[in-house]
Scaffold this motif. Structure first.
Motif, PDB file in Angstrom:
ATOM      1  N   ALA A 196       0.835  -1.208   0.000  1.00 12.12           N
ATOM      2  CA  ALA A 196       0.000   0.000   0.000  1.00 12.12           C
ATOM      3  C   ALA A 196       0.869   1.257   0.000  1.00 12.12           C
ATOM      4  O   ALA A 196       0.551   2.243  -0.686  1.00 12.12           O
ATOM      5  N   LEU A 197       1.972   1.230   0.744  1.00 16.45           N
ATOM      6  CA  LEU A 197       2.863   2.384   0.782  1.00 16.45           C
ATOM      7  C   LEU A 197       3.491   2.648  -0.581  1.00 16.45           C
ATOM      8  O   LEU A 197       3.533   3.792  -1.059  1.00 16.45           O
ATOM      9  N   GLN A 214       2.362   1.722  -3.558  1.00 15.24           N
ATOM     10  CA  GLN A 214       1.338   2.176  -4.497  1.00 15.24           C
ATOM     11  C   GLN A 214       0.944   3.625  -4.232  1.00 15.24           C
ATOM     12  O   GLN A 214       0.691   4.400  -5.159  1.00 15.24           O
ATOM     13  N   SER A 215       0.921   4.024  -2.959  1.00 18.38           N
ATOM     14  CA  SER A 215       0.578   5.403  -2.626  1.00 18.38           C
ATOM     15  C   SER A 215       1.650   6.361  -3.135  1.00 18.38           C
ATOM     16  O   SER A 215       1.335   7.413  -3.719  1.00 18.38           O
ATOM     17  N   ALA A 255       1.359   6.621  -6.925  1.00 15.41           N
ATOM     18  CA  ALA A 255       0.211   7.399  -7.405  1.00 15.41           C
ATOM     19  C   ALA A 255       0.476   8.897  -7.324  1.00 15.41           C
ATOM     20  O   ALA A 255      -0.076   9.670  -8.119  1.00 15.41           O
ATOM     21  N   HIS A 256       1.340   9.301  -6.396  1.00 14.12           N
ATOM     22  CA  HIS A 256       1.597  10.728  -6.211  1.00 14.12           C
ATOM     23  C   HIS A 256       2.986  11.147  -6.685  1.00 14.12           C
ATOM     24  O   HIS A 256       3.384  12.290  -6.507  1.00 14.12           O
TER      25      HIS A 256
END
Length: 360
Positions: A193-194, A196-197, A200-201
């Motif tokens: 999750a980290l 991918q986050s 995304a940014h």
């Protein structure tokens, strides 16, 4: 006549496939087989010396077989009428993404049931199974990473995370309690999750679709133009179809997977022609007995999309087709947006065609 030929392009531009009789094994499927074998090897290493090794290995191997059979036969459930019309399609197609989910649920249900029957081994099932899946998935993603796919930074970090956790998992002692397995799973989920986050940014922000300037066979390059004669007797060039999404399909009448694919191509074309999509079939005429044989098959299948005759084999050679069928998806600007070795059904074609739409 082929223009802008790619004879000097690298071997990486080829559609990477392996043929075994009438079957076509795609490169990514080979990756998946190797990754599954590696996952099973990790499983055996994890259970080495354990009293439950034989029982747990047998259950998880049976779960893998259940997954494969369920995934393959799910086509009957999701597209049964197509199978009834063309039974040979069951040999080449599967239930796609929905089939993957169904097979996963059935395999997981089997493992859960066997764990319930033998409650003392359930934590060991979970521990060894999660480690096996993590290691096999990491290897598969590593193959994709070295193929130079998009989002390489994200993919590389996920592979690194998976490899590190797999090594640490193997170095720890097999647990007979749930807590350790849950901790490992949570660590991977949080790390994923980290990554991918951040992606995304940061480094994987999507860009705009640009028209390729160089000619080649890689996704994002301009598709080589060519001049061929259609079966109808009219001349045709790939550039004639600018402004439309082109499904460029290479096929032959003697190719069993092509025979399974052709009804799917016709079904897709009939449904999507009004949306600006054209199927352009390129027959390997240089390998056929005669043009009348090709016409007879086209009439029997009821094909209404244009069929070009590659009488000298130049176009197939230019597009590096080393196994039939092979398909390129080309957008309205003549840029390759996807390519697929092996047969495709209507659902696969629909998904591939969306990659050629503006903004994709």
């Amino acid at each position: 006549m082929v223009r802008n030929t790619t004879n000097e392009r690298t071997v990486k531009d080829r559609m990477d496939t392996m043929t075994w009789g009438p079957l076509v094994l795609q490169k990514h499927m080979l990756f998946a087989i190797v990754a599954a074998a590696a996952g099973y090897g990790i499983l055996r290493l994890r259970l080495r010396g354990s009293e439950s090794a034989a029982a747990v290995s047998a259950v998880l191997l049976n779960a893998l077989l259940i997954w494969i059979v369920s995934w393959k036969l799910s086509l009957l459930l999701f597209n049964g009428m197509s199978v009834l019309r063309n039974p040979v399609s069951l040999l080449y197609f599967n239930g796609g993404e929905r089939g993957v989910w169904l097979a996963t649920l059935l395999a997981a249900g089997y493992v859960g049931f066997m764990g319930w029957k033998n409650k003392k081994n359930l934590p060991i099932y979970t521990d060894s199974g999660l480690g096996s899946i993590l290691g096999g998935a990491s290897l598969y993603l590593a193959f994709i990473f070295f193929e130079g796919e998009q989002n390489r930074i994200t993919l590389g970090l996920i592979v690194l995370l998976g490899v590190v956790l797999t090594v640490l998992w193997l170095r720890s002692r097999p647990t007979t309690h749930w807590r350790m397995s849950v901790q490992w799973a949570v660590m991977f989920i949080l790390g994923y999750a980290l990554i991918q986050s951040l992606a995304a940014h940061g480094w994987d922000k999507p860009g705009t679709t640009a028209v390729a300037e160089d000619v080649g066979l890689k996704v994002g390059q301009q598709a080589p133009d060519f001049d061929l004669m259609l079966l109808s007797g009219q001349p045709a060039k790939l550039s004639d179809y600018r402004g439309r999404t082109v499904i460029l399909n290479f096929w032959a009448t003697w190719c069993p997977p092509c025979k399974a694919e052709m009804p799917e191509m016709q079904s897709f074309f009939a449904e999507n022609e009004k949306n600006g999509v054209v199927v352009l079939g390129v027959n390997a005429t240089s390998t056929e007995a005669s043009v009348p044989v090709v016409k007879a098959w086209v009439d029997e299948w009821g094909l209404s999309f244009p069929v070009a005759l590659d009488s000298k084999g130049d176009v197939s050679q230019s597009y590096r087709v080393n196994a039939y069928p092979a398909t390129y998806v080309i957008d309205g600007d003549g840029v390759i947006r996807d390519k697929h070795p092996g047969p495709m059904n209507a659902d696969m074609l629909k998904e591939a065609a969306t990659k050629a739409k503006p903004g994709k």
